[in-house]
Design a protein around this motif. Structure first.
Motif, PDB file in Angstrom:
ATOM      1  N   GLU A   1      18.424 -45.636  22.235  1.00 18.28           N
ATOM      2  CA  GLU A   1      18.365 -45.599  23.879  1.00 18.28           C
ATOM      3  C   GLU A   1      18.530 -44.289  24.235  1.00 18.28           C
ATOM      4  N   GLU A   2      19.911 -43.725  23.482  1.00 15.84           N
ATOM      5  CA  GLU A   2      20.263 -42.353  23.924  1.00 15.84           C
ATOM      6  C   GLU A   2      19.147 -41.507  23.700  1.00 15.84           C
ATOM      7  N   LEU A   3      18.614 -41.181  22.588  1.00 15.49           N
ATOM      8  CA  LEU A   3      17.359 -40.200  22.292  1.00 15.49           C
ATOM      9  C   LEU A   3      16.542 -40.712  23.219  1.00 15.49           C
ATOM     10  N   SER A   4      15.929 -41.827  23.600  1.00 17.51           N
ATOM     11  CA  SER A   4      14.934 -41.955  24.578  1.00 17.51           C
ATOM     12  C   SER A   4      15.265 -41.400  25.784  1.00 17.51           C
ATOM     13  N   PHE A   5      16.509 -41.607  26.239  1.00 21.58           N
ATOM     14  CA  PHE A   5      17.076 -40.946  27.622  1.00 21.58           C
ATOM     15  C   PHE A   5      16.839 -39.269  27.556  1.00 21.58           C
ATOM     16  N   ILE A   6      17.171 -38.937  26.719  1.00 21.58           N
ATOM     17  CA  ILE A   6      17.166 -37.467  26.549  1.00 21.58           C
ATOM     18  C   ILE A   6      15.710 -36.777  26.664  1.00 21.58           C
ATOM     19  N   GLU A   7      14.919 -37.378  25.494  1.00 22.64           N
ATOM     20  CA  GLU A   7      13.729 -37.177  25.540  1.00 22.64           C
ATOM     21  C   GLU A   7      12.750 -37.189  27.020  1.00 22.64           C
ATOM     22  N   TRP A   8      12.870 -38.372  27.690  1.00 26.91           N
ATOM     23  CA  TRP A   8      12.228 -38.676  29.011  1.00 26.91           C
ATOM     24  C   TRP A   8      12.680 -37.561  29.877  1.00 26.91           C
ATOM     25  N   ARG A   9      13.965 -36.975  29.923  1.00 26.59           N
ATOM     26  CA  ARG A   9      14.489 -36.064  30.808  1.00 26.59           C
ATOM     27  C   ARG A   9      14.472 -34.544  30.309  1.00 26.59           C
ATOM     28  N   GLN A  10      13.857 -34.262  29.425  1.00 29.80           N
ATOM     29  CA  GLN A  10      13.955 -33.023  28.688  1.00 29.80           C
ATOM     30  C   GLN A  10      13.541 -31.979  29.485  1.00 29.80           C
TER      31      GLN A  10
ATOM     32  N   LEU B   1      21.052 -32.030  32.333  1.00 30.77           N
ATOM     33  CA  LEU B   1      20.812 -33.203  31.320  1.00 30.77           C
ATOM     34  C   LEU B   1      22.101 -33.927  30.592  1.00 30.77           C
ATOM     35  N   HIS B   2      22.916 -32.834  30.358  1.00 25.79           N
ATOM     36  CA  HIS B   2      24.254 -32.909  29.635  1.00 25.79           C
ATOM     37  C   HIS B   2      25.101 -33.904  30.563  1.00 25.79           C
ATOM     38  N   ALA B   3      25.210 -33.361  31.789  1.00 23.77           N
ATOM     39  CA  ALA B   3      26.009 -34.342  32.915  1.00 23.77           C
ATOM     40  C   ALA B   3      25.555 -35.717  33.093  1.00 23.77           C
ATOM     41  N   ALA B   4      23.994 -36.113  33.338  1.00 23.92           N
ATOM     42  CA  ALA B   4      23.404 -37.136  33.222  1.00 23.92           C
ATOM     43  C   ALA B   4      23.754 -38.151  31.954  1.00 23.92           C
ATOM     44  N   PHE B   5      23.581 -37.385  31.133  1.00 24.45           N
ATOM     45  CA  PHE B   5      23.994 -38.298  29.642  1.00 24.45           C
ATOM     46  C   PHE B   5      25.299 -38.691  29.549  1.00 24.45           C
ATOM     47  N   VAL B   6      26.140 -37.923  29.979  1.00 22.28           N
ATOM     48  CA  VAL B   6      27.699 -38.301  29.795  1.00 22.28           C
ATOM     49  C   VAL B   6      27.971 -39.371  30.751  1.00 22.28           C
TER      50      VAL B   6
ATOM     51  N   ASP C   1      25.816 -29.498  22.338  1.00 17.20           N
ATOM     52  CA  ASP C   1      25.344 -30.582  21.356  1.00 17.20           C
ATOM     53  C   ASP C   1      23.834 -30.966  21.977  1.00 17.20           C
ATOM     54  N   ILE C   2      23.852 -31.129  23.172  1.00 17.51           N
ATOM     55  CA  ILE C   2      22.670 -31.600  23.956  1.00 17.51           C
ATOM     56  C   ILE C   2      21.645 -30.406  23.640  1.00 17.51           C
ATOM     57  N   LYS C   3      22.191 -29.125  23.904  1.00 14.11           N
ATOM     58  CA  LYS C   3      21.117 -27.827  23.658  1.00 14.11           C
ATOM     59  C   LYS C   3      20.412 -27.617  22.065  1.00 14.11           C
ATOM     60  N   ALA C   4      21.442 -28.054  21.172  1.00 14.65           N
ATOM     61  CA  ALA C   4      20.979 -28.053  19.731  1.00 14.65           C
ATOM     62  C   ALA C   4      20.037 -29.287  19.496  1.00 14.65           C
ATOM     63  N   LEU C   5      20.454 -30.578  20.029  1.00 15.08           N
ATOM     64  CA  LEU C   5      19.524 -31.532  19.946  1.00 15.08           C
ATOM     65  C   LEU C   5      18.266 -31.303  20.363  1.00 15.08           C
ATOM     66  N   CYS C   6      17.987 -30.849  21.616  1.00 16.37           N
ATOM     67  CA  CYS C   6      16.664 -30.510  22.242  1.00 16.37           C
ATOM     68  C   CYS C   6      16.157 -29.348  21.518  1.00 16.37           C
TER      69      CYS C   6
ATOM     70  N   LYS D   1      12.480 -29.999  19.574  1.00 16.70           N
ATOM     71  CA  LYS D   1      11.559 -29.365  20.168  1.00 16.70           C
ATOM     72  C   LYS D   1      11.343 -29.769  21.568  1.00 16.70           C
ATOM     73  N   TRP D   2      12.314 -30.375  22.189  1.00 16.20           N
ATOM     74  CA  TRP D   2      12.257 -31.071  23.442  1.00 16.20           C
ATOM     75  C   TRP D   2      12.696 -29.795  24.429  1.00 16.20           C
ATOM     76  N   ASN D   3      11.464 -29.294  25.115  1.00 16.17           N
ATOM     77  CA  ASN D   3      11.512 -28.059  25.821  1.00 16.17           C
ATOM     78  C   ASN D   3      11.460 -28.163  27.506  1.00 16.17           C
ATOM     79  N   THR D   4      11.949 -27.612  28.148  1.00 14.45           N
ATOM     80  CA  THR D   4      12.078 -27.675  29.602  1.00 14.45           C
ATOM     81  C   THR D   4      10.844 -27.519  30.257  1.00 14.45           C
ATOM     82  N   GLY D   5      10.097 -26.492  29.403  1.00 17.83           N
ATOM     83  CA  GLY D   5       8.661 -25.949  29.916  1.00 17.83           C
ATOM     84  C   GLY D   5       8.821 -24.754  30.810  1.00 17.83           C
TER      85      GLY D   5
END
Length: 208
Positions: free
Chosen positions: A11-20, A27-32, A44-49, A53-57
């Protein structure tokens, strides 16, 4: 701690992926806030993304058609920049040392005397041959396709009476390599050489 293993639920990974596309800080503030994971840092969020390869575009550069935030805003110099910035009309350094005032005369690489007539652009238009300037003062602009030929063969003699407008194509007939060596011929022969060259040129121009 560096090198620590961090586990994320699906669920956490999906949350981050959809908001990449969000900024990493947002994103970090929303996740926490969503999962109460105070143990997850921004890094940690930066390293995970990055690993996923979850990019902001965003590329970090201006996109085509975008308007800079400071467009139309004044940019006054601040601090000591005012002391060192270029002043309109001023000249310093090497440019000032090499500057020649309007009216200065010099010899060019071909041995002709030339005069500075303005400080504008382009650079090559600042200097004109003195014999042409003096000739045009009496006769108007030199006709297109014509050049001035020194009658006595002395290019340093800038008297207008010493120069005659001739077609540029006539020069090879008067030259020293394949022509008649006009400049080095005796003074008594120069009028004859010029007349013959003009006749030959006229005949060639009329030939079918």
């Amino acid at each position: 701690m560096k090198g620590r293993q961090i586990r994320y639920s699906d669920e956490e990974l999906s949350f981050i992926e959809w908001r990449q596309a969000m900024s990493r800080r947002a994103l970090h503030a929303a996740f926490v806030a969503q999962f109460g994971r105070a143990d997850i840092r921004l890094e940690d969020i930066k390293a995970l993304c990055s690993r996923r390869k979850w990019n902001t575009g965003r590329t970090g550069g201006f996109e085509k058609g975008s308007v800079p935030f400071n467009k139309g805003k004044p940019h006054p110099a601040r601090g000591r920049a005012v002391e060192t910035q270029f002043k309109k009309g001023s000249m310093t350094g090497a440019a000032a040392a090499k500057y020649k005032p309007i009216g200065t005369e010099r010899f060019n690489k071909d041995g002709y005397l030339e005069r500075k007539i303005h400080d504008g652009m382009p650079l090559q238009s600042r200097w004109r041959l003195v014999h042409i300037l003096r000739w045009e003062e009496l006769n108007g602009s030199l006709p297109e396709g014509s050049v001035l030929k020194s009658l006595d063969g002395n290019r340093l003699n800038t008297e207008p009476s010493n120069w005659r407008a001739i077609p540029r194509a006539l020069l090879p007939r008067l030259g020293g390599r394949y022509g008649r060596g006009y400049d080095h011929a005796p003074s008594a022969l120069k009028p004859t050489i010029l007349a013959i060259a003009e006749l030959e040129h006229a005949a060639r121009e009329r030939a079918p």
